[in-house]
Design a protein around this motif. Structure first.
Motif, PDB file in Angstrom:
ATOM      1  N   ASN A  88       1.862   5.509   4.076  1.00 58.24           N
ATOM      2  CA  ASN A  88       1.635   6.910   4.379  1.00 58.24           C
ATOM      3  C   ASN A  88       2.365   7.760   3.347  1.00 58.24           C
ATOM      4  O   ASN A  88       3.573   7.945   3.421  1.00 58.24           O
ATOM      5  N   ASP A  90       1.225  10.844   2.649  1.00 56.76           N
ATOM      6  CA  ASP A  90       0.582  12.142   2.877  1.00 56.76           C
ATOM      7  C   ASP A  90       1.657  13.168   3.247  1.00 56.76           C
ATOM      8  O   ASP A  90       1.589  13.808   4.280  1.00 56.76           O
ATOM      9  N   GLU A  91       2.646  13.298   2.392  1.00 56.24           N
ATOM     10  CA  GLU A  91       3.781  14.159   2.717  1.00 56.24           C
ATOM     11  C   GLU A  91       3.356  15.624   2.751  1.00 56.24           C
ATOM     12  O   GLU A  91       3.082  16.209   1.710  1.00 56.24           O
ATOM     13  N   ARG A 131      -1.209  12.368  -0.475  1.00 54.30           N
ATOM     14  CA  ARG A 131      -1.654  13.741  -0.266  1.00 54.30           C
ATOM     15  C   ARG A 131      -2.441  14.197  -1.497  1.00 54.30           C
ATOM     16  O   ARG A 131      -1.955  14.120  -2.627  1.00 54.30           O
ATOM     17  N   TYR A 176      -3.028  18.188   7.112  1.00 58.92           N
ATOM     18  CA  TYR A 176      -1.727  17.783   7.624  1.00 58.92           C
ATOM     19  C   TYR A 176      -1.875  16.666   8.659  1.00 58.92           C
ATOM     20  O   TYR A 176      -1.088  15.734   8.706  1.00 58.92           O
ATOM     21  N   GLY A 179      -1.419  12.902   8.142  1.00 61.72           N
ATOM     22  CA  GLY A 179      -0.122  12.232   8.110  1.00 61.72           C
ATOM     23  C   GLY A 179       0.131  11.476   9.412  1.00 61.72           C
ATOM     24  O   GLY A 179       0.987  10.594   9.467  1.00 61.72           O
ATOM     25  N   ASN A 216       5.983   4.656   6.000  1.00 63.57           N
ATOM     26  CA  ASN A 216       6.242   5.779   5.113  1.00 63.57           C
ATOM     27  C   ASN A 216       6.640   5.280   3.718  1.00 63.57           C
ATOM     28  O   ASN A 216       7.150   4.166   3.558  1.00 63.57           O
TER      29      ASN A 216
END
Lengths: 441, 856
Positions: A88, A90-91, A131, A176, A179, A216
């Motif tokens: 992940n 997708d900060e 992201r 968003y 995430g 993460n």
């Protein structure tokens, strides 16, 4: 005081072109692969379990335990499903800024972590979901993955171990919600990113309905140093239940914003000292410990240990360790409204409380900010929050109400002042980072 | 009839016991809490939940407080965030042992959570209930009253959108009313397989959307309107037409196909305003086709016949007559015609079983003939034999429930999506579980694609050869756990029904025949065939004639009659003295031109009809009859299930066919024995099913040809019917023995420019049953000409070109599209333009013409 820092992930961020394979390998990069391939997969999982590494994405779930949930062996019907690792990256949380600098500076740390993790969980394909807005990071990751392939760190029979791995870098499209791990999976599969119903959990039926580990970036990037230095080394840092070092990102009204890598349990007072303190001539008013989704804290909490338990005990959450610092020029109502507008914009629309609730919250808050309303509106606002918190499909809406309820808890009078003043008593220009010094005097 | 084959299928239901609002309840494992609560009479409010759709947990309206025992057996309330009870969505939570559930009835937390969600749902919902179609029957309105706050605290600005947008010609969307429960999109995806609507955008601006230039074209779109829990989806035909509380509702059965779907007819002041799906889990569940839902205007068109008419002897024109006069003229005319060569009876496929029985009996005792046939479509003697051997009088065979379980389903000459919508929905449901669907067809239709089915490609006329290989097909692996569904179009390919029966016999797969029209199976049961009497009794069997004769008090003619094609031919040749025609349009018959000629030539024609037709123009006596809503009756579904319905329009004075026939019989001095639907139904029930020797299954020519023409006693007769009982009355193929040899036709090579035609009727076509329902008709799939890419390339044209097909009679001009057809084969839907191209043999040759300038 600088002794408080323990740069591991960020140790080489100031090297010459640290994102290149050459630079990374010069500092011992990819040597953990040899160590890991000499161990059994389960031993690698045990090592990560023993290290006490907890998820750095916010929830702090023990990483090794998560890996252990992946079912091994054939399904009941005899079929063998592939395993997947999904990173992940997708900060998107307001204030959070640790994965993107890490991937910009040393993307190979992540790639090496991906290889180690996939080896442990017996996955032959990993996806890094980045992201989409941070195109430079996407490019840098793609290049790092390409370099790793060319160097034989990825592909078939890596380092003669017999282990095969492919890595796909996938760019998200700027939501968003993606995430959220199950929404991320939907998005990765090509659908609209909306959270999935659980069970089944991703460990059993995740990406393409196959067992999937989702971690993460920072969690995965922490694996190489554990394999290289051992679980005990890692566990020697941090506090009893929150082991290891981590990246704290300081932003806002702070003299020197940026990432500081320190053991879990450091306090904001120490970090602020390292960062040169709050903007000159001003006092700390409030701060977020882990991004906008975590309830705000105030100067009362300067000595709260910044680990999972410490922040939890203070009524908030460690989250992503995104320390947003707000000084006394800031209007808390205005700040909260901006955050709430973010959540309204990012609510995926799947469930009622989040979709309708954030729509309503924004309207109520803007009215209050403009000084229109009565004090009883605050009770109504809190009641709306009560009808949202814990009632929604995923945690996005829980995050949306955190700033509101915590700000009313600590700064109720400031809301009332808006109503009595017939508008905001603050000068928004003074709170900006580009405000001229004389304006701040 | 509850036990299926063997003990292996009897599943033991494991139960779990939980407590809901202090009431203990045991439910099968896997039951959702919201369903478990229903069992003890507790209604938890809900919007997104629907028992036939997969749980989604989106609306959060059904939140309840839940406690579960931990490992040590201590009850723990589900909490979160820390210190807060976290109510759970009961529509996604599976009940487990020892669970303690508190709903809004006994938990203040659950009650507050629910009221909170309701308040949220209402903040952006317009308060236009007084003008909304759904007002008065709206789940949001109702549940806001029972489970919501008295007054809203919302004083801010509501989200608004432009008023309704068309998502198809029939379905309209009011986005501001939508509460985004996703029932419609989930239905379209999970049930119909037409995911042409999807949620788009996000947050409060999330909305149901369609793709660019891709409207929500689905044969089942109307169901989304019915399951919409608010008035967001409305139909163009019903919008603003009436208020739910002004409507009178009556249950009925859909008349558009052989599915026997339960419907609800809502009417007001003698006019049907709308139709909804009924809820019949054994038949149509809660779904109906759009045709069943929206096509009812046909019965109230301007050309509806209201008075009896007789042809004036002097002017030659029809004139209105009184019932007594018309009945008398009809009776005399028929008697005369009967004496002058006989009268043929064409009953069509739309009658109730009671009405069909009246024709069957009328033909035999008043007209003294077996010249009666319901098949207003291409037909053969082979089919008649197949129906007699394997379908008529076999009661409940393969059922809808049986379609959910089989390992494999083989479709032959049957396109369920077009020809039996509810069968399609069940097969699609099954295909989403474990059932594999195979279809012997010329190309992969959209329906087959949606069932993830396998095409067993067969050009018209080659089906027999394909079917003959299937018994040994390891991929299909047809066995006793499989089902074969054969459509009525099988009759257009000589030998196909025989081949299908043989495969069923060899593999043990259960066989069902699925006709297209609602009255087909009932007419078969009523004996509207030249060789069959009611209950599947062969005319040729003396015992059968005695059976029937005993009930009727009359001698039943022993001479087998003419089938529909023969009746038409005989009438056209002047051999028949008259025709009695019920609801048959010449274009339905295999050869429309011959049918028109027959009507013109026959000395005396009596027409029982709803609306003026080509038959009316040629009839000597026209007798208006009741539409399905104006009479009681029963259809027999393809399963063999009796689907009775009552008269919906209580005040209608329209007469059902059987009453009119009884009147003619009276005038002819014969007592038909009944005057009401109930009397006819009782008499037919008294006759019952034939338990004697059955006609043999038609047989494919093979090496052992010429074996005994009759099944030996014990093997064919008793055993067969006994096994039929055991097998849930399925049409399990028996020993293949035959009296008719059928020959599979070999296809001759075709000259260039000529193509072999494959065709069937689309559900929404240009038939008269769709008259008056313009919005529905607009949702139909536009007719096209389908060709293989190879054929297309050979012709030098591209998809989208306009071509003209010249058939045996007339021509049609349509755009071209590509399908995975065999080369040299063309498919186009059967329309009024192409009606009659397919007669009794498959694959007529058509000529394709490319108009000037259409070439690539």
């Amino acid at each position: 005081m600088v002794d408080a820092l323990t740069p591991v992930l960020s140790a080489h961020w100031d090297s010459d072109r640290p994102w290149t394979l050459e630079s990374y390998e010069a500092t011992g990069g990819y040597s953990a692969l040899t160590t890991a391939f000499a161990l059994s997969q389960d031993d690698v999982i045990s090592m990560v379990k023993d290290s006490g590494l907890r998820g750095r994405g916010g929830a702090g779930f023990p990483t090794g335990m998560k890996w252990g949930f992946i079912p091994q062996g054939p399904e009941k019907d005899g079929t063998v499903k592939p395993h997947y690792l999904v990173v992940n990256a997708d900060e998107s949380e307001p204030g959070t800024c640790k994965d993107i600098p890490l991937m910009m500076a040393t993307p190979h740390t992540l790639v090496e972590g991906v290889i180690l993790t996939c080896y442990a969980i017996r996955a032959n394909h990993a996806f890094i979901y980045v992201r989409g807005e941070v195109l430079q990071v996407v490019r840098r990751l793609q290049r790092a993955v390409q370099e790793a392939y060319l160097a034989g760190h990825l592909g078939t029979d890596i380092h003669g171990s017999g282990f095969d791995l492919d890595v796909t870098v996938h760019a998200g499209a700027g939501a968003y919600i993606c995430g959220e791990e199950t929404a991320l999976l939907d998005s990765l599969e090509g659908r609209r990113g909306q959270p999935r119903l659980r069970p089944p959990f991703p460990a059993v039926a995740g990406l393409y309905a196959a067992p999937t580990v989702i971690n993460n970036v920072e969690s995965i990037a922490s694996v190489p140093c554990i394999v290289r230095n051992g679980a005990d080394w890692f566990a020697s840092m941090g506090t009893e239940k929150s082991k290891g070092m981590t990246l704290y990102s300081l932003s806002g009204h702070v003299a020197r914003p940026g990432q500081l890598e320190a053991p879990l349990g450091i306090t904001l007072r120490q970090l602020l000292d390292l960062a040169g303190g709050v903007r000159e001539g001003h006092q700390l008013k409030f701060w977020t410990p882990g991004g906008s989704s975590t309830p705000i804290l105030t100067d009362e909490h300067l000595d709260v240990p910044l680990d999972y338990e410490g922040v939890g005990a203070a009524g908030s959450m460690l989250g992503t360790k995104a320390l947003q610092i707000f000084d006394d020029t800031t209007c808390v109502v205005r700040a909260v409204l901006r955050w709430t507008e973010f959540y309204k914009h990012e609510s995926c629309g799947k469930c009622t409380p989040c979709r309708e609730g954030t729509w309503w919250l924004v309207q109520t808050l803007s009215r209050l900010e403009q000084g229109r309303g009565e004090e009883s509106d605050l009770e109504a606002l809190l009641d709306q929050c009560d009808n949202i918190l814990g009632r929604s499909f995923c945690a996005l809406a829980d995050g949306a109400v955190s700033p509101i309820t915590s700000s009313i808890q600590y700064f109720r009078q400031e809301y009332v002042d808006h109503l009595e003043n017939g508008g905001c008593p603050f000068d928004p220009a003074r709170s900006t980072l580009f405000a001229p010094a004389e304006a701040l005097a | 009839m509850t036990v299926t084959k063997g003990s292996t299928d009897v599943e033991k239901t494991e139960l779990v016991t939980l407590t809901i609002d202090d009431i203990e309840v045991s439910v099968p494992k896997g039951t959702l809490v919201i369903r478990a609560a229903e069992r003890v009479g507790i209604a938890i409010p809900r919007f997104c939940d629907h028992p036939l759709l997969a749980p989604v947990g989106a609306c959060r309206q059904c939140l309840v407080e839940v406690a579960m025992p931990d490992r040590d057996g201590n009850l723990k309330t589900m909490m979160g965030p820390p210190g807060r009870v976290k109510p759970q969505a009961s529509c996604t939570l599976v009940a487990s042992d020892g669970m303690v559930v508190r709903t809004q009835v006994s938990s203040p937390v659950a009650d507050k959570a629910q009221q909170g969600q309701m308040e949220f749902l209402l903040i952006n919902h317009p308060l236009d209930c007084p003008m909304c179609d759904k007002g008065g029957e709206c789940p949001l309105q109702n549940q806001a009253m029972t489970n919501g706050r008295g007054e809203s605290r919302y004083t801010e600005t509501k989200r608004t959108y432009p008023k309704p947008i068309n998502i198809s010609a029939q379905v309209l969307l009011d986005r501001e009313r939508c509460i985004l429960c996703a029932r419609c999109t989930r239905f379209a995806d999970q049930i119909a397989g037409d995911p042409f609507i999807e949620l788009v955008e996000r947050g409060a601006l999330q909305q149901v959307g369609i793709y660019e230039r891709e409207p929500f074209e689905s044969y089942f779109a109307g169901n989304t309107i019915q399951i919409c829990p608010v008035g967001a989806l409305t139909s163009a035909s019903y919008r603003f037409r009436s208020r739910p509380f002004d409507l009178v509702s009556a249950p009925s059965v859909a008349e558009h196909d052989a599915c026997g779907a339960a419907i609800r007819v809502d009417h007001r002041r003698g006019q049907v305003m709308r139709r909804l799906s009924g809820n019949d889990p054994e038949v149509n569940e809660e779904w109906i086709t759009d045709k069943d839902r929206f096509a009812f205007g046909y019965a109230v068109q301007q050309d509806r016949l209201t008075h009896p008419q007789v042809r004036d002897e002097e002017t030659g024109d029809l004139r209105v007559a009184s019932w007594p006069e018309a009945l008398m003229v009809a009776a005399r005319g028929l008697q005369r015609a009967s004496a002058d060569g006989g009268v043929g009876v064409l009953t069509g496929g739309r009658l109730t079983v009671e009405d069909a029985y009246a024709y069957s009996k009328f033909a035999r005792i008043v007209l003294g003939t077996n010249d009666v046939d319901f098949r207003a479509r291409p037909h053969t003697a082979e089919e008649e034999q197949f129906l007699a051997s394997s379908v008529a009088g076999t009661a409940l065979g393969v059922t809808y429930a049986d379609l959910e379980r089989p390992s494999a389903v083989l479709l032959v000459a049957f396109e369920p999506e077009d020809e039996a919508g509810n069968v399609f929905l069940r097969l699609r449901k099954a295909s989403r579980e474990r059932t594999r669907v195979y279809s012997v067809a010329p190309f992969t239709s959209r329906g087959l694609h949606k069932m993830a089915g396998t095409l067993l490609r067969a050009a018209p006329g080659e089906e027999v050869a394909v079917v003959e290989t299937l018994a040994d097909d390891g991929d299909l692996a047809l066995d006793a756990g499989g089902v074969i569904l054969v459509g009525e179009r099988a009759a257009t390919t000589p030998g196909l029904l025989a081949a299908v029966a043989a495969v069923a016999a060899t593999t043990g797969a259960r066989l069902a025949w699925v006709p297209r029209r609602a009255g087909d199976r009932g007419a078969l049961e009523a004996g509207c065939l030249p060789t069959l009497l009611p209950g599947g009794r062969p005319v040729a069997e003396a015992a059968a004639r005695v059976d029937i004769g005993a009930v009727w008090g009359r001698t039943v003619p022993a001479h087998p009659g003419r089938d529909a094609a023969a009746i038409v031919a005989a009438a056209a040749a002047g051999e028949l003295g008259g025709l009695l025609v019920a609801g048959v349009d010449p274009v339905d018959l295999p050869d429309p031109a011959a049918a028109r000629l027959a009507l013109d030539t026959a000395g005396f024609v009596v027409s029982l009809e709803l609306r003026a037709s080509e038959v009316t123009e040629r009839a000597d006596v026209v007798l208006p009859v009741a539409a399905p809503v104006e009479k009681a009756g029963s259809f027999v579904s393809w399963e063999g299930r009796l689907r009775p319905f009552e008269k919906v329009m209580r005040d209608s004075h329209a007469l059902p066919d059987l009453r009119v026939l009884a009147g003619i019989a009276d005038e002819a001095g014969v007592d038909l024995g009944f005057r009401t639907t109930e009397q006819a139904r009782a008499e037919l029930a008294e006759i019952g099913r034939w338990d004697g020797e059955r006609v043999e299954v038609p047989r494919v020519p093979s090496g052992d040809a010429g074996r005994g023409a009759r099944a030996p006693q014990g093997e064919g007769l008793e055993t067969e019917s006994a096994s039929r009982e055991r097998d849930h009355g399925s049409l399990r193929g028996s020993q293949a023995r035959t009296s008719v040899q059928v020959e599979a036709r070999k296809l001759a090579p075709q000259p260039a420019g000529e193509l072999r035609l494959a065709t069937w009727k689309q559900m929404i076509g240009d038939g008269r049953m769709l008259d008056g329902d313009v919005y529905l008709r607009a949702t139909g799939r536009p007719p096209v000409v389908l060709l293989s890419s190879g054929t297309l390339a050979g012709l030098g044209i591209a998809a989208g070109s306009i071509v003209t097909l010249h058939g045996p009679s007339g021509s049609t001009t349509l755009p071209v599209a590509v399908a995975d057809l065999p080369d040299g084969v063309v498919w186009t839907p059967t329309t009024s333009e192409t009606a009659g191209w397919v007669r009794s043999s498959a694959g007529p040759v058509v000529r394709l013409e490319i108009p000037e300038g259409a070439g690539a």
